[in-house]
Write a protein that holds these residues in place. Structure first.
Motif, PDB file in Angstrom:
ATOM      1  N   GLU A 288      57.867  18.473  78.861  1.00  0.00           N
ATOM      2  CA  GLU A 288      57.939  19.905  78.549  1.00  0.00           C
ATOM      3  C   GLU A 288      59.237  20.198  77.811  1.00  0.00           C
ATOM      4  N   HIS A 289      59.148  20.941  76.715  1.00  0.00           N
ATOM      5  CA  HIS A 289      60.326  21.375  75.972  1.00  0.00           C
ATOM      6  C   HIS A 289      59.883  22.408  74.937  1.00  0.00           C
ATOM      7  N   GLU A 290      60.858  23.111  74.359  1.00  0.00           N
ATOM      8  CA  GLU A 290      60.532  24.041  73.282  1.00  0.00           C
ATOM      9  C   GLU A 290      60.194  23.250  72.023  1.00  0.00           C
ATOM     10  N   HIS A 291      59.096  23.628  71.368  1.00  0.00           N
ATOM     11  CA  HIS A 291      58.657  22.874  70.204  1.00  0.00           C
ATOM     12  C   HIS A 291      58.084  23.800  69.147  1.00  0.00           C
ATOM     13  N   VAL A 292      58.025  23.295  67.927  1.00  0.00           N
ATOM     14  CA  VAL A 292      57.564  24.069  66.778  1.00  0.00           C
ATOM     15  C   VAL A 292      56.180  23.595  66.362  1.00  0.00           C
ATOM     16  N   HIS A 293      55.281  24.547  66.137  1.00  0.00           N
ATOM     17  CA  HIS A 293      53.974  24.253  65.544  1.00  0.00           C
ATOM     18  C   HIS A 293      54.014  24.653  64.074  1.00  0.00           C
ATOM     19  N   GLU A 294      53.819  23.686  63.189  1.00  0.00           N
ATOM     20  CA  GLU A 294      53.698  23.999  61.781  1.00  0.00           C
ATOM     21  C   GLU A 294      52.308  24.580  61.518  1.00  0.00           C
ATOM     22  N   SER A 295      52.175  25.356  60.459  1.00  0.00           N
ATOM     23  CA  SER A 295      50.860  25.890  60.111  1.00  0.00           C
ATOM     24  C   SER A 295      49.947  24.735  59.677  1.00  0.00           C
ATOM     25  N   MET A 296      48.679  24.801  60.051  1.00  0.00           N
ATOM     26  CA  MET A 296      47.728  23.741  59.713  1.00  0.00           C
ATOM     27  C   MET A 296      46.312  24.276  59.782  1.00  0.00           C
ATOM     28  N   GLU A 297      45.387  23.580  59.150  1.00  0.00           N
ATOM     29  CA  GLU A 297      43.970  23.911  59.210  1.00  0.00           C
ATOM     30  C   GLU A 297      43.187  22.663  59.583  1.00  0.00           C
ATOM     31  N   HIS A 298      42.229  22.823  60.472  1.00  0.00           N
ATOM     32  CA  HIS A 298      41.344  21.712  60.813  1.00  0.00           C
ATOM     33  C   HIS A 298      40.108  22.261  61.532  1.00  0.00           C
ATOM     34  N   HIS A 304      39.616  30.001  72.731  1.00  0.00           N
ATOM     35  CA  HIS A 304      40.718  30.824  72.226  1.00  0.00           C
ATOM     36  C   HIS A 304      41.852  30.867  73.244  1.00  0.00           C
ATOM     37  N   ASP A 305      42.596  29.753  73.303  1.00  0.00           N
ATOM     38  CA  ASP A 305      43.737  29.666  74.201  1.00  0.00           C
ATOM     39  C   ASP A 305      45.002  30.045  73.432  1.00  0.00           C
ATOM     40  N   ALA A 306      46.171  29.669  73.976  1.00  0.00           N
ATOM     41  CA  ALA A 306      47.436  30.044  73.339  1.00  0.00           C
ATOM     42  C   ALA A 306      47.596  29.455  71.943  1.00  0.00           C
ATOM     43  N   HIS A 307      46.889  28.361  71.679  1.00  0.00           N
ATOM     44  CA  HIS A 307      47.005  27.711  70.373  1.00  0.00           C
ATOM     45  C   HIS A 307      45.890  28.111  69.409  1.00  0.00           C
ATOM     46  N   HIS A 308      44.958  28.928  69.859  1.00  0.00           N
ATOM     47  CA  HIS A 308      43.819  29.298  69.010  1.00  0.00           C
ATOM     48  C   HIS A 308      43.602  30.812  69.054  1.00  0.00           C
ATOM     49  N   LYS A 334      57.285  27.088  74.516  1.00  0.00           N
ATOM     50  CA  LYS A 334      57.615  26.022  75.455  1.00  0.00           C
ATOM     51  C   LYS A 334      56.569  25.990  76.556  1.00  0.00           C
ATOM     52  N   HIS A 335      56.037  24.799  76.839  1.00  0.00           N
ATOM     53  CA  HIS A 335      55.074  24.612  77.930  1.00  0.00           C
ATOM     54  C   HIS A 335      54.857  23.114  78.119  1.00  0.00           C
ATOM     55  N   PRO A 336      54.309  22.673  79.263  1.00  0.00           N
ATOM     56  CA  PRO A 336      53.990  21.249  79.427  1.00  0.00           C
ATOM     57  C   PRO A 336      52.915  20.846  78.425  1.00  0.00           C
ATOM     58  N   HIS A 337      53.056  19.673  77.816  1.00  0.00           N
ATOM     59  CA  HIS A 337      52.080  19.258  76.818  1.00  0.00           C
ATOM     60  C   HIS A 337      52.112  17.757  76.621  1.00  0.00           C
ATOM     61  N   PHE A 338      51.052  17.272  76.000  1.00  0.00           N
ATOM     62  CA  PHE A 338      50.959  15.894  75.555  1.00  0.00           C
ATOM     63  C   PHE A 338      50.916  15.897  74.027  1.00  0.00           C
ATOM     64  N   ILE A 341      46.193  16.813  69.386  1.00  0.00           N
ATOM     65  CA  ILE A 341      46.025  17.112  67.961  1.00  0.00           C
ATOM     66  C   ILE A 341      46.820  18.328  67.521  1.00  0.00           C
ATOM     67  N   HIS A 342      47.378  19.098  68.481  1.00  0.00           N
ATOM     68  CA  HIS A 342      48.200  20.259  68.141  1.00  0.00           C
ATOM     69  C   HIS A 342      49.684  20.032  68.410  1.00  0.00           C
ATOM     70  N   HIS A 343      50.033  18.882  68.974  1.00  0.00           N
ATOM     71  CA  HIS A 343      51.422  18.616  69.359  1.00  0.00           C
ATOM     72  C   HIS A 343      51.887  17.265  68.842  1.00  0.00           C
ATOM     73  N   ARG A 344      51.863  17.104  67.535  1.00  0.00           N
ATOM     74  CA  ARG A 344      52.344  15.884  66.903  1.00  0.00           C
ATOM     75  C   ARG A 344      53.652  16.166  66.190  1.00  0.00           C
TER      76      ARG A 344
END
Length: 347
Positions: A288-298, A304-308, A334-338, A341-344
């Protein structure tokens, strides 16, 4: 944290682990190359039928043009070379020893994921991998059972693990696509190639009951297991999916002891404890840590969760989960994650 993906990885491990002793039983009756081909052909044919029933007819794969090289590479390395190395190794190694050595696939998968694809690696994961490696070394260097003739058999199984580790990381690149198509394509192509090569070397098909049994083992232990593995890759990333999947050899070893009546040695149990500790460290890892999501399409199946949080360009009935092309806007949280496909992201 993504419990459904963990369950899928463990189910994939259970099916594959149980298939190894059954494959060991078949090695004496069917040439290794032909056996490898039939196992994968069983998975390919079976999953094609499942997909036809699910979709009520043939549907496109949904893979983007840039994803095909990754899938074809995974098919060749993991579907053609890997099974052949395993089948040869089983002719010179006991089923229980082979099952435990297959834990090395998780180690090699993680190393490639960390070094090449830059997945995150915590101390628990690294320590767990070291424990698994130590177990493999004890098993390989001590002559842990009477049936293992020399180092050639264990080495062949290590080669199979390396092939599958490369395969896992390549498949991770296409894991957002249809898991049944990915697993079925691997089985159909890899199975066909191996069967044709086996025939060229003079092999012939076994009798009806043995042929059907081999195809059934392939469907369950390779096909359905692989489809579940792809779904787990989607949510966990290659290194962590490989860690969960490393429970497979324990299941295989247990089945070998019960089904084949194989004896075990002190070295076998030392290796078992070391590998079990390594797997436990993997299963209890927290990231778990603060992280950045870049814009992407797939495109993939989602809710429809926090990432959708996106609008639809079509009339949507509100049903979830659903699948369509969608855009992710840039965000920081920031949240626990692995590394799914959204956390690379880099660390």
């Amino acid at each position: 944290m993504n419990n459904i993906y963990v369950i899928r990885a463990l189910l994939a491990a259970a099916l594959f682990g149980a298939s190894t002793p059954f494959a060991k039983l078949l090695v004496g009756e069917i040439l290794p190359w032909l056996l490898a081909g039939l196992l994968y052909l069983g998975s390919g044919l079976g999953l094609a039928v499942v997909r036809l029933v699910r979709d009520r007819g043939w549907t496109p794969s949904g893979l983007a043009n840039g994803e095909w090289p990754w899938l074809l590479g995974a098919i060749f390395v993991g579907g053609v070379l890997g099974p052949l190395a395993l089948m040869f190794g089983l002719t010179r190694t006991s089923g229980s020893t082979a099952s435990l050595l297959l834990n090395l696939e998780a180690v090699l998968t993680a190393v490639i994921a960390w070094v090449v694809f830059k997945e995150s690696a915590g101390r628990r994961i690294v320590l767990g991998m070291l424990a698994i490696v130590a177990g493999g070394v004890v098993l390989s260097w001590s002559g842990g059972d009477a049936e293992t003739r020399d180092g050639v058999g264990p080495l062949a199984i290590v080669v199979a693990c390396l092939c599958w580790a490369i395969d896992n990381n390549l498949t991770r690149r296409v894991s957002a696509s249809d898991a049944l198509f990915i697993a079925g394509a691997k089985g159909a192509v890899a199975g066909s190639v191996n069967v044709v090569l086996a025939f060229a070397l003079g092999a012939s098909l076994p009798g009806g009951p043995m042929l059907l049994g081999t195809l059934a083992v392939g469907l369950l232990g390779y096909g359905i297991s692989l489809a579940l593995f792809v779904l787990a890759l989607r949510g966990l990333g290659a290194a962590r999916t490989g860690a969960y999947f490393s429970t497979a050899p324990f299941i295989g070893a247990a089945v070998s002891v019960v089904l084949l009546g194989e004896s075990t040695s002190t070295a076998f149990w030392i290796a078992f404890v070391l590998m079990a500790w390594g797997v436990w460290l993997h299963l209890t890892e927290h990231h778990e840590h603060e992280h950045v999501h870049e814009s992407m399409e797939h495109r993939h199946r989602h809710v429809h969760d926090a990432h959708h949080q996106h609008a639809h360009a079509f009339a949507w009935t509100g049903d979830e989960p659903h699948e369509h092309w969608h855009r992710h806007e840039a965000m920081v949280h920031k949240h626990p994650h692995f590394p799914d496909i959204h956390h690379r992201h880099p660390h």
